[in-house]
Design an enzyme around this catalytic site. Structure first.
Site, mmCIF file in Angstrom:
data_model
loop_
_atom_site.group_PDB
_atom_site.id
_atom_site.type_symbol
_atom_site.label_atom_id
_atom_site.label_comp_id
_atom_site.label_asym_id
_atom_site.label_seq_id
_atom_site.Cartn_x
_atom_site.Cartn_y
_atom_site.Cartn_z
ATOM 1 N N HIS A 113 0.964 -1.284 -0.004
ATOM 2 C CA HIS A 113 -0.039 0.055 0.126
ATOM 3 C C HIS A 113 0.920 1.292 -0.163
ATOM 4 O O HIS A 113 1.814 1.225 0.840
ATOM 5 C CB HIS A 113 -0.954 -0.051 1.259
ATOM 6 C CG HIS A 113 -2.005 1.518 1.353
ATOM 7 N ND1 HIS A 113 -3.087 1.114 0.584
ATOM 8 C CD2 HIS A 113 -1.705 2.466 1.976
ATOM 9 C CE1 HIS A 113 -3.719 2.280 0.713
ATOM 10 N NE2 HIS A 113 -2.957 2.970 1.409
ATOM 11 N N LEU A 148 -10.022 -3.214 5.188
ATOM 12 C CA LEU A 148 -9.339 -2.529 4.207
ATOM 13 C C LEU A 148 -8.088 -1.772 4.736
ATOM 14 O O LEU A 148 -8.160 -1.038 5.549
ATOM 15 C CB LEU A 148 -10.151 -1.714 3.069
ATOM 16 C CG LEU A 148 -9.498 -1.009 1.817
ATOM 17 C CD1 LEU A 148 -9.153 -1.975 0.950
ATOM 18 C CD2 LEU A 148 -10.400 -0.119 1.456
HETATM 19 C C1 GAR Z 1 1.594 0.593 -6.720
HETATM 20 O O1 GAR Z 1 2.126 1.825 -6.505
HETATM 21 C C2 GAR Z 1 0.886 -0.134 -5.261
HETATM 22 O O2 GAR Z 1 1.536 0.419 -3.929
HETATM 23 C C3 GAR Z 1 -0.515 0.362 -5.436
HETATM 24 O O3 GAR Z 1 -0.897 0.436 -6.764
HETATM 25 C C4 GAR Z 1 0.457 0.508 -7.538
HETATM 26 C C5 GAR Z 1 0.669 -0.692 -8.360
HETATM 27 O O4 GAR Z 1 1.641 -0.438 -9.388
HETATM 28 N N1 GAR Z 1 -1.409 -0.171 -4.434
HETATM 29 C C6 GAR Z 1 -2.498 0.165 -4.108
HETATM 30 O O5 GAR Z 1 -2.668 1.278 -4.105
HETATM 31 C C7 GAR Z 1 -3.380 -0.686 -3.372
HETATM 32 N N2 GAR Z 1 -4.116 0.115 -2.441
HETATM 33 P P1 GAR Z 1 2.392 -1.605 -10.299
HETATM 34 O O6 GAR Z 1 1.118 -2.230 -11.066
HETATM 35 O O7 GAR Z 1 3.018 -0.746 -11.366
HETATM 36 O O8 GAR Z 1 2.890 -2.782 -9.460
#
Ligand code: GAR
Length: 220
Positions: A113, A148
């Site tokens: 996260h 969550l």
């Molecule tokens: C990442 O920054 C992760 O921390 C975030 O989505 C992005 C995915 O990037 N996750 C969340 O926000 C979960 N709540 P990626 O597809 O390039 O790995």
């Protein structure tokens, strides 16, 4: 691709840069396991192509085809079980999961996260950190529980906020830290060094703080 001891299934919804980080860690022998499957709820997720190009099994469970979260989660769980993973890695998997699903994989389901949990659960984490005048943002890897972004933290890495930062610039600066943090945290779970107990995440018989252990790359 070199194989480690544990089996990982990685779930994603989008671009898959964290998947790329796991694959690099695996190739360089820094991952204590192997990515055996990549599963997405979006057929067009760019991360699926990264997986296919790396010769990894992929599957799609398109959430738009299911009438309820329960129905979607049941099919997703069966798909995951088919790959017999030891640890399930949520890497930009943007679906809220039901309590039944989370309980089924309790202690084996981890998420990254983009905030220093317990601060800024949910969406728009970087903008909210900027709006609050924080001096640092960051990312946290945590066990997933039914609430969550509230599961016990494993590791978190702070990233300084700089003058003139926008949500986009901060997200871009945090992302490379995510890429180092996540495989490292996954190793702790794969090797059993960190586990989930009723009181929180446990490491060396100690309950970790809610956000997990602070971790800084190149500084351990
Ligand atoms: C990442 O920054 C992760 O921390 C975030 O989505 C992005 C995915 O990037 N996750 C969340 O926000 C979960 N709540 P990626 O597809 O390039 O790995």
């Amino acid at each position: 691709m070199s194989k480690g001891s544990g089996r990982l299934a990685l779930l994603l919804s989008g671009r898959g840069s964290n998947l790329g980080a796991f694959l690099r860690a695996q190739q360089t022998g820094q991952l204590q396991g192997s990515v055996e499957a990549v599963i997405s709820n979006r057929p067009d997720a760019a991360g699926l192509k990264i997986a296919r190009d790396a010769g990894i099994a992929t599957a799609t469970v398109d959430h738009t085809l299911y009438e309820s979260r329960e129905a979607f989660d049941e099919v997703l769980a069966q798909k995951i079980d088919g790959f017999e993973p030891d640890v399930i890695v949520l890497a930009g998997f943007m679906r809220i999961l039901t309590a039944n699903f989370v309980d089924r994989f309790r202690g084996r389901l981890i998420n990254i996260h983009p905030s220093l949990l317990p601060k800024y659960r949910g969406l728009n984490t970087h903008q909210r950190a900027l709006d609050a005048g924080e001096c640092e943002g960051g990312a946290t890897v945590h066990f997933v529980t039914a609430d969550l972004d509230e599961g016990p933290g494993i590791l978190q890495t702070p990233v300084p906020i700089e003058d003139g930062d926008t949500a986009a610039s901060l997200a871009n600066r945090v992302l490379p830290f995510e890429h180092q943090l996540y495989p490292h945290a996954a190793n702790l779970v794969l090797t059993g060094q960190v586990s989930l107990s009723k009181r929180g995440a446990v490491w060396n018989d100690e309950i970790l703080p809610p956000g997990g252990q602070i971790w800084k790359p190149n500084c351990q």
